[in-house]
Scaffold this active site. Structure first.
Site, PDB file in Angstrom:
ATOM      1  N   ARG A 102     -33.798 -17.744 -37.488  1.00 38.73           N
ATOM      2  CA  ARG A 102     -33.355 -16.362 -37.731  1.00 38.73           C
ATOM      3  C   ARG A 102     -33.851 -15.985 -39.115  1.00 38.73           C
ATOM      4  O   ARG A 102     -33.495 -16.630 -40.108  1.00 38.73           O
ATOM      5  CB  ARG A 102     -31.823 -16.268 -37.651  1.00 38.73           C
ATOM      6  CG  ARG A 102     -31.294 -14.967 -38.239  1.00 38.73           C
ATOM      7  CD  ARG A 102     -29.846 -14.727 -37.931  1.00 38.73           C
ATOM      8  NE  ARG A 102     -29.677 -14.352 -36.527  1.00 38.73           N
ATOM      9  CZ  ARG A 102     -28.582 -13.783 -36.039  1.00 38.73           C
ATOM     10  NH1 ARG A 102     -27.554 -13.526 -36.819  1.00 38.73           N
ATOM     11  NH2 ARG A 102     -28.504 -13.482 -34.759  1.00 38.73           N
ATOM     12  N   HIS A 129     -34.832  -9.258 -31.083  1.00 30.66           N
ATOM     13  CA  HIS A 129     -33.716 -10.186 -30.852  1.00 30.66           C
ATOM     14  C   HIS A 129     -33.755 -10.627 -29.380  1.00 30.66           C
ATOM     15  O   HIS A 129     -32.880 -10.275 -28.589  1.00 30.66           O
ATOM     16  CB  HIS A 129     -32.396  -9.481 -31.200  1.00 30.66           C
ATOM     17  CG  HIS A 129     -31.252 -10.417 -31.441  1.00 30.66           C
ATOM     18  ND1 HIS A 129     -31.358 -11.795 -31.325  1.00 30.66           N
ATOM     19  CD2 HIS A 129     -29.950 -10.180 -31.784  1.00 30.66           C
ATOM     20  CE1 HIS A 129     -30.186 -12.347 -31.596  1.00 30.66           C
ATOM     21  NE2 HIS A 129     -29.324 -11.391 -31.876  1.00 30.66           N
ATOM     22  N   GLN A 132     -30.663 -12.371 -27.606  1.00 29.26           N
ATOM     23  CA  GLN A 132     -29.576 -11.439 -27.305  1.00 29.26           C
ATOM     24  C   GLN A 132     -29.891 -10.641 -26.054  1.00 29.26           C
ATOM     25  O   GLN A 132     -29.039 -10.461 -25.174  1.00 29.26           O
ATOM     26  CB  GLN A 132     -29.372 -10.489 -28.495  1.00 29.26           C
ATOM     27  CG  GLN A 132     -28.284  -9.465 -28.268  1.00 29.26           C
ATOM     28  CD  GLN A 132     -26.894 -10.093 -28.198  1.00 29.26           C
ATOM     29  OE1 GLN A 132     -26.503 -10.815 -29.095  1.00 29.26           O
ATOM     30  NE2 GLN A 132     -26.153  -9.812 -27.137  1.00 29.26           N
ATOM     31  N   ASP A 220     -25.761  -0.416 -31.425  1.00 29.29           N
ATOM     32  CA  ASP A 220     -25.801  -1.510 -32.399  1.00 29.29           C
ATOM     33  C   ASP A 220     -25.416  -0.917 -33.756  1.00 29.29           C
ATOM     34  O   ASP A 220     -25.357   0.317 -33.917  1.00 29.29           O
ATOM     35  CB  ASP A 220     -27.212  -2.128 -32.434  1.00 29.29           C
ATOM     36  CG  ASP A 220     -27.286  -3.385 -33.296  1.00 29.29           C
ATOM     37  OD1 ASP A 220     -26.230  -3.974 -33.621  1.00 29.29           O
ATOM     38  OD2 ASP A 220     -28.420  -3.795 -33.650  1.00 29.29           O
ATOM     39  N   CYS A 260     -24.109  -6.046 -28.959  1.00 32.14           N
ATOM     40  CA  CYS A 260     -24.490  -7.420 -29.314  1.00 32.14           C
ATOM     41  C   CYS A 260     -23.488  -8.062 -30.261  1.00 32.14           C
ATOM     42  O   CYS A 260     -23.409  -9.278 -30.337  1.00 32.14           O
ATOM     43  CB  CYS A 260     -25.899  -7.453 -29.897  1.00 32.14           C
ATOM     44  SG  CYS A 260     -26.066  -6.579 -31.472  1.00 32.14           S
ATOM     45  N   ARG A 288     -24.648 -15.485 -24.242  1.00 30.44           N
ATOM     46  CA  ARG A 288     -25.612 -16.024 -25.222  1.00 30.44           C
ATOM     47  C   ARG A 288     -25.750 -17.533 -25.017  1.00 30.44           C
ATOM     48  O   ARG A 288     -26.850 -18.078 -25.048  1.00 30.44           O
ATOM     49  CB  ARG A 288     -25.115 -15.756 -26.660  1.00 30.44           C
ATOM     50  CG  ARG A 288     -25.097 -14.307 -27.096  1.00 30.44           C
ATOM     51  CD  ARG A 288     -26.484 -13.733 -27.241  1.00 30.44           C
ATOM     52  NE  ARG A 288     -27.329 -14.507 -28.151  1.00 30.44           N
ATOM     53  CZ  ARG A 288     -27.343 -14.369 -29.487  1.00 30.44           C
ATOM     54  NH1 ARG A 288     -26.574 -13.463 -30.056  1.00 30.44           N
ATOM     55  NH2 ARG A 288     -28.139 -15.105 -30.247  1.00 30.44           N
TER      56      ARG A 288
HETATM   57  N1  NVA Z   1     -29.330  -5.181 -35.654  1.00 28.71           N
HETATM   58  C1  NVA Z   1     -28.390  -6.183 -36.099  1.00 28.71           C
HETATM   59  C2  NVA Z   1     -28.124  -7.169 -35.024  1.00 28.71           C
HETATM   60  C3  NVA Z   1     -27.130  -8.253 -35.385  1.00 28.71           C
HETATM   61  C4  NVA Z   1     -26.944  -9.245 -34.304  1.00 28.71           C
HETATM   62  C5  NVA Z   1     -28.946  -6.871 -37.348  1.00 28.71           C
HETATM   63  O1  NVA Z   1     -30.154  -7.152 -37.371  1.00 28.71           O
HETATM   64  O2  NVA Z   1     -28.186  -7.106 -38.283  1.00 28.71           O
HETATM   65  N1   CP Z   2     -25.302 -10.853 -31.765  1.00 28.39           N
HETATM   66  C1   CP Z   2     -25.611 -11.800 -32.677  1.00 28.39           C
HETATM   67  O1   CP Z   2     -26.758 -12.245 -32.777  1.00 28.39           O
HETATM   68  O2   CP Z   2     -24.557 -12.238 -33.384  1.00 28.39           O
HETATM   69  P1   CP Z   2     -24.606 -13.142 -34.700  1.00 28.39           P
HETATM   70  O3   CP Z   2     -25.269 -12.343 -35.777  1.00 28.39           O
HETATM   71  O4   CP Z   2     -23.164 -13.457 -34.993  1.00 28.39           O
HETATM   72  O5   CP Z   2     -25.390 -14.388 -34.403  1.00 28.39           O
END
Ligand code: NVA
Ligand code: CP
Length: 309
Positions: A102, A129, A132, A220, A260, A288
């Site tokens: 990540r 993502h 997800q 989101d 998500c 997930r």
């Molecule tokens: N768009 C959000 C998704 C988190 C799972 C982010 O990138 O923070």
């Molecule tokens: N939806 C998601 O990826 O959650 P986290 O940021 O908690 O991993």
């Protein structure tokens, strides 16, 4: 399938294979059937951003598959002090059987795959993502029983979730409509891909228009990880880009809602709508685990183990 870098790389057949395996692993898991398909294997999990779901579901998933997972934060790895990703990839490839990462730049994920020699799984970048969205597609199929003939609607920031939902939704055969403010459009690569789908894809800056007759509604956060300095500016830009009663009234009466998570109540979704659809949203979160187990088995070469553990 060698890696999971982005939804754009997957064929419809790949997605179906992942979802079918995920359904099977979910069923087995619920029925106490062990499936140690990655016995003795190790997944490295590199996190350069926070996580609740991704971290816990990958680690638990790896354990359920008979392997183990290593949590590697940016603060602990030399990558956080500037060691090039090309070197990290070549070193970790000699210890591990797979890497989940990540991070911010999609290029870093692509470089891990390019320079390493083990499967790489994208656990979120600024661009996409995919883990997800595979869980999201799994949940839609679980609740609706199909993709064909369904309309997916995304309201909010044209971010990583929007990009992956556009690509994933269209690939499996759904109609996709998106409502974003003009200054927060999805990535050009996702929009370019969507062009091939003609009128099965639509883009507007009017949420009610996008939500009309939708079967599945997504939103989101207004401010993604890494954009915190823009929080106040974004609160202004995204006012009105919210899943609320008015949006639900424009959608089909049996429309489902997905998020998500984490969710910001009264920003991108009202508390009322969130709680009314909590069963769908938390099933999505659970999925997930199952979807990622399927991905890990497929890219890390899991074979049925006849040994009793
Ligand atoms: N768009 C959000 C998704 C988190 C799972 C982010 O990138 O923070
Ligand atoms: N939806 C998601 O990826 O959650 P986290 O940021 O908690 O991993």
């Amino acid at each position: 399938m060698d890696h999971l870098l982005k939804m754009l790389d997957l064929s419809k057949e790949d997605i179906t294979e992942i979802l079918n395996l995920a359904d099977q692993l979910k069923y087995e898991n619920k029925n106490g059937i062990k499936h140690h398909l990655l016995k003795g294997k190790t997944l490295g999990m590199i996190f350069q951003k926070s996580s609740t779901r991704t971290r816990v579901s990958f680690e638990t998933g790896m354990y359920q598959l008979g392997g183990q997972a290593l949590f590697l934060s940016n603060r602990d790895l030399q990558i956080g002090r500037g060691e090039p990703v090309q070197d990290t990839a070549r070193v970790l490839s000699r210890y591990l059987d797979g890497i989940m990462i990540r991070t911010f730049e999609q290029q870093e994920v692509d470089d891990l795959a390019k320079y390493g020699s083990i499967p790489i799984i994208n656990g979120l970048t600024d661009f996409c993502h995919p883990c997800q969205v595979l869980a999201d597609l799994m949940t839609i199929r679980e609740f609706k029983g199909r993709f064909e003939g369904l309309k997916m609607c995304y309201i909010g920031d044209g971010n990583n979730m929007a990009n992956s939902l556009i690509v994933g939704g269209l690939k499996v055969g759904m109609e996709v409509s998106v409502a974003c403010p003009d200054d927060y459009q999805p990535d050009a690569k996702a929009l370019e891909f969507a062009k091939e789908y003609g009128d099965k894809f639509s883009m507007t800056n009017i949420p009610l228009e996008a939500a009309k007759d939708a079967d599945v509604l997504f939103t989101d956060v207004w401010t993604s990880m890494g954009e915190e300095a823009e929080t106040e500016k974004r609160k202004v830009a995204f006012a009105g880009y919210q899943i609320n009663d008015e949006i639900m009234a424009a959608a089909k009466p049996d429309a489902m809602v997905q998020h998500c998570l984490p969710a910001h109540r009264e920003e991108e979704i009202t508390e009322k709508v969130f709680e009314a659809h909590a069963n769908e949203i938390f099933e999505e979160a659970e999925n997930r685990l199952h979807a990622q187990k399927a991905v890990m088995v497929m890219v890390m070469g899991g074979k049925a183990s006849d040994e009793d553990d």
